[in-house]
Design a protein around this motif. Structure first.
Motif, PDB file in Angstrom:
ATOM      1  N   VAL A   1       1.205  -1.274  -0.145  1.00  0.00           N
ATOM      2  CA  VAL A   1       0.093  -0.383  -0.189  1.00  0.00           C
ATOM      3  C   VAL A   1       1.423   1.449  -0.137  1.00  0.00           C
ATOM      4  O   VAL A   1       1.637   1.727   0.779  1.00  0.00           O
ATOM      5  CB  VAL A   1      -0.853   0.122   1.594  1.00  0.00           C
TER       6      VAL A   1
ATOM      7  N   GLY B   1      -5.436   4.241   3.302  1.00  0.00           N
ATOM      8  CA  GLY B   1      -4.403   3.843   2.090  1.00  0.00           C
ATOM      9  C   GLY B   1      -5.200   3.647   0.693  1.00  0.00           C
ATOM     10  O   GLY B   1      -6.048   3.263   0.403  1.00  0.00           O
TER      11      GLY B   1
ATOM     12  N   MET C   1      -5.704  -0.364   3.308  1.00  0.00           N
ATOM     13  CA  MET C   1      -4.698  -0.764   4.245  1.00  0.00           C
ATOM     14  C   MET C   1      -5.014  -1.888   4.987  1.00  0.00           C
ATOM     15  O   MET C   1      -5.574  -2.296   6.420  1.00  0.00           O
ATOM     16  CB  MET C   1      -4.387  -0.004   6.012  1.00  0.00           C
TER      17      MET C   1
END
Length: 333
Positions: free
Chosen positions: A37, A62, A94
């Motif tokens: 990420v 993310g 994430m």
């Protein structure tokens, strides 16, 4: 599966790693096993409810991911299970898995590592849109990049050179200038850390003018904002384009509009995320052009730090400190 969650408004210290249900592939969507990420400045803002979008909590920060397609929903034809992909999403990255609109995914070259793929689309996508679509940058023109050692800044440096411009990298330290030069910048200038009083802003304006030369900068790429914006604008060329990309300095500047009149220049907003949604076809073309630049060795993400998922909050904190150079990436086993 594990996911880093924002459950209350606040900084990185408010994020928690928890078990959540795995997503399903609805029609038009694909589920991706996330491998990496990219961490970007919007991740700092979105958890504090300071970004343009405010997702319902709980959510994972993310906005750009890379990984392997696990499953696809009905009607998906552009990717299939097993494909190595990158994708841009406003948030949700994430986590060990994410369900995304399949149209936001792009198959990546076999030789492209996942960490570089996760550091690719938001920075190069933003900067290419800024320089190509918004600034109409031409060969031989002068480009001044503020925050040139950051993620989008370093991408702007590389793409400016690909597009044939003379690139001046402006950074807060000589180490950062040296990094920008290693990625193609022709010249560099070190500016001090704000805030600046009026005399300090005048000195900064002179610094930028000297770096750009008597004709000024044809395009200014500003992802910093704050007290740096007005001094940079004072160094712009006649009919130049001032690109408003972001505000890493923290403050949204108030620009005296008489400068735009006196310079005959344009102050141009760059909101790549919204542009992608409104122009999916052109975005897809731009991504393919960027991947060709990558495969030809003309651009390459500079991943400076890698954090595991259980330390992802530290990755966001590190980026917020403005000490990071290039891209910070969260890796997921």
């Amino acid at each position: 599966m594990k996911a880093l969650l924002s459950k209350v408004v606040g900084g990185p210290e408010t994020l928690v790693l928890e078990d959540v249900a795995s997503p399903e592939a609805k029609p038009g969507f694909a589920v991706v096993e996330v491998k990496a990420v990219g961490v970007n400045f919007p991740d700092v803002l979105i958890i504090e409810d300071k970004y343009q979008f405010k997702p319902a909590r709980p959510f994972s920060p993310g906005g750009e991911v890379s990984g392997v397609v696990k499953a696809v929903g009905e009607g998906v034809t552009n990717v299939k299970p097993g494909d190595r992909v990158l994708g841009n999403t406003g948030w949700g990255g994430m986590a060990q898995e994410i369900a995304m609109e399949a149209g936001r995914l792009t198959v990546i070259p076999d030789a492209m590592p996942f960490d570089e793929a996760a550091a690719f689309i938001m920075t190069y996508g933003t900067s290419y849109h800024a320089l190509k679509d918004r600034a109409d940058l031409k060969p031989g023109q002068t480009l001044l990049v503020l925050g040139a050692a950051g993620g989008v800044g370093l991408a702007a440096v590389e793409l400016g050179k690909v597009m044939g411009a003379r690139v001046i990298a402006a950074c807060s330290s000589q180490e950062k200038v040296d990094l920008a030069k290693a990625h193609g910048a022709d010249e560099g200038v070190v500016y001090g850390r704000g805030p600046f009083d009026r005399d300090g802003q005048k000195q900064l304006a002179e610094l930028f003018k000297q770096a750009c030369g008597p004709n000024g900068a044809d395009a200014i790429y500003d992802a910093v904002g704050g007290d740096y914006a007005e001094p940079a604008l004072r160094s712009i060329a006649w009919e130049g384009r001032y690109l408003v990309v972001g505000f890493a300095a923290g403050d949204i500047p108030k620009i005296p509009l008489n400068l735009a009149l006196l310079k005959g220049c344009e102050i141009v907003g760059v909101f790549w995320g919204a542009w992608v949604g409104k122009n999916p076809g052109r975005h897809a073309e731009s991504v393919q052009e960027l991947l060709k630049f990558y495969e030809a060795g003309k651009i390459k993400p500079h991943v400076s730090e890698r954090f595991p998922l259980d330390k992802a909050a530290d990755a966001i904190r590190h980026l917020a400190s403005r000490q990071a150079m290039g891209k910070v990436v969260v890796t997921i086993d």
